[in-house]
Design a protein around this motif. Structure first.
Motif, short mmCIF file in Angstrom:
data_model
loop_
_atom_site.label_atom_id
_atom_site.label_comp_id
_atom_site.label_asym_id
_atom_site.label_seq_id
_atom_site.Cartn_x
_atom_site.Cartn_y
_atom_site.Cartn_z
N LYS A 148 20.78 87.74 35.68
CA LYS A 148 20.31 88.51 34.21
C LYS A 148 18.37 88.10 35.10
O LYS A 148 18.40 88.41 36.21
N HIS A 206 25.03 95.71 27.92
CA HIS A 206 24.85 94.24 27.76
C HIS A 206 24.55 94.56 26.34
O HIS A 206 23.69 95.02 26.03
N GLU A 253 32.64 90.67 25.71
CA GLU A 253 31.73 89.35 25.81
C GLU A 253 31.60 89.18 23.41
O GLU A 253 30.33 90.31 23.44
N ALA A 313 28.93 84.05 21.59
CA ALA A 313 29.28 82.93 22.84
C ALA A 313 28.19 83.10 24.06
O ALA A 313 28.30 82.54 24.49
N GLY A 345 25.12 82.85 26.38
CA GLY A 345 24.04 82.29 26.16
C GLY A 345 24.41 80.61 25.09
O GLY A 345 23.36 80.38 25.49
N GLY A 372 30.89 85.21 28.24
CA GLY A 372 30.81 83.87 26.90
C GLY A 372 30.91 82.77 26.81
O GLY A 372 31.83 82.47 27.05
N SER A 373 29.78 81.75 27.82
CA SER A 373 29.82 80.56 28.60
C SER A 373 30.80 80.21 28.13
O SER A 373 31.30 79.45 28.58
N MET A 374 31.53 81.37 29.74
CA MET A 374 32.79 80.79 30.39
C MET A 374 31.97 79.73 32.05
O MET A 374 30.95 80.54 32.12
N LEU A 383 32.69 87.45 33.09
CA LEU A 383 31.50 88.08 33.17
C LEU A 383 30.95 86.78 32.93
O LEU A 383 31.39 86.36 31.74
N ILE A 384 30.50 86.22 33.74
CA ILE A 384 29.25 84.82 33.85
C ILE A 384 27.63 85.02 34.10
O ILE A 384 27.75 85.81 34.99
N GLY A 385 26.82 84.85 33.03
CA GLY A 385 25.98 84.79 33.20
C GLY A 385 25.61 83.64 33.99
O GLY A 385 25.16 83.13 34.78
N GLY A 386 25.26 81.67 32.21
CA GLY A 386 24.54 81.28 32.89
C GLY A 386 25.21 80.13 34.08
O GLY A 386 24.26 79.70 34.73
#
Ligand code: PEP
Length: 250
Positions: free
Chosen positions: A11, A95, A167, A171, A173, A211-213, A231-234
């Protein structure tokens, strides 16, 4: 057999120094990743730096978006040819933050999907329902509508050129992950819907969950029959956490 894939969506985070450190940390741990295809999607300005650092590794680089047009007066946009030129193999498309905050419609997302394909970039095509849509029982309808926009423009076979990331918006973030059963149910629906049009495409298509994985829930989620990675954000912003998810796919 579908190869699992773990993609990090960084991001709008990082600096010249921090992205250098992050990619170096991921590279250093790649020996422990035996199965997953690993992709990182940095902010656009850092793509050349990250692609350069990743060049002698198995790590692939993606963008977080792509222009639906190829050249010309589109201020602020980045074309597929440019992304390819600086080392992108993948592009995140549709996204939920782009859809919700920047008004990207299903039709525009489909045009971006088409732009990626014609430039030899693999789309990571994001779909998913809001909490309101889930609570009103329309999760499958929403996912179907988002997929149908791409099928209408490009045909079902086009899906074979990329991956889908399911996603659920609620879920992303939030720290609220879909349960493995909830996620599997939607993944199975997506695969079944595509199978009704083309069984081979459906069978080969990787469908990621996002989603928050995190390191704690990745193994169970990726262990579901229709979940082919994440697919991983944080959790993609720390090498150790991201690598733990990548190795969960081992
Ligand atoms: C995302 O933004 O694609 C995402 C999955 O974010 P997070 O992992 O932080 O929920």
């Amino acid at each position: 057999m579908r190869q699992p894939m773990v993609a990090g969506n960084w991001k709008m985070n990082g600096s010249s120094d921090s992205v250098k450190e992050l990619i170096a940390g991921i590279k250093a741990g790649m020996d422990s990743v035996s199965k997953a295809e690993v992709v990182v999607c940095p902010p656009a300005v850092y793509i050349p730096r990250v692609a350069g650092a990743a060049a002698d590794s198995e790590i692939k680089v993606g963008s977080q978006n792509i222009c639906d047009e190829d050249k010309g007066a589109f201020t602020g946009e980045i074309s597929g040819e440019m992304l390819k030129d600086v080392g992108c193999e993948y592009a995140i498309i549709g996204h939920s933050e782009r859809r919700a905050l920047y008004g990207e419609s299903d039709e525009l997302v489909a045009k971006r999907f088409a732009a990626a394909r014609r430039n030899g970039i693999k789309p990571i095509f994001c779909i998913g329902e809001t909490l309101e849509e889930r609570e009103s029982g329309t999760t499958n309808d929403v996912c179907a509508r988002q997929i149908d926009a791409v099928i209408a423009l490009e045909g079902v076979e086009a899906l074979a050129d990329g991956v889908i990331a399911y996603e659920p918006v609620w879920a992303i973030g939030t720290g609220k992950t879909a349960t493995p059963e909830q996620a599997q149910e939607v993944h199975a629906f997506i695969r079944g819907k595509i199978a009704a049009l083309n069984a081979d495409v459906a069978d080969g298509l990787r469908i990621l969950y996002g989603g928050s994985m995190n390191a704690g829930n990745a193994k169970e989620l990726i262990g579901q029959p229709d979940i082919d990675g994440g697919l991983i954000g944080g959790a993609s912003l720390k090498a150790e956490d991201f690598l733990a998810i990548c190795t969960a796919a081992n």
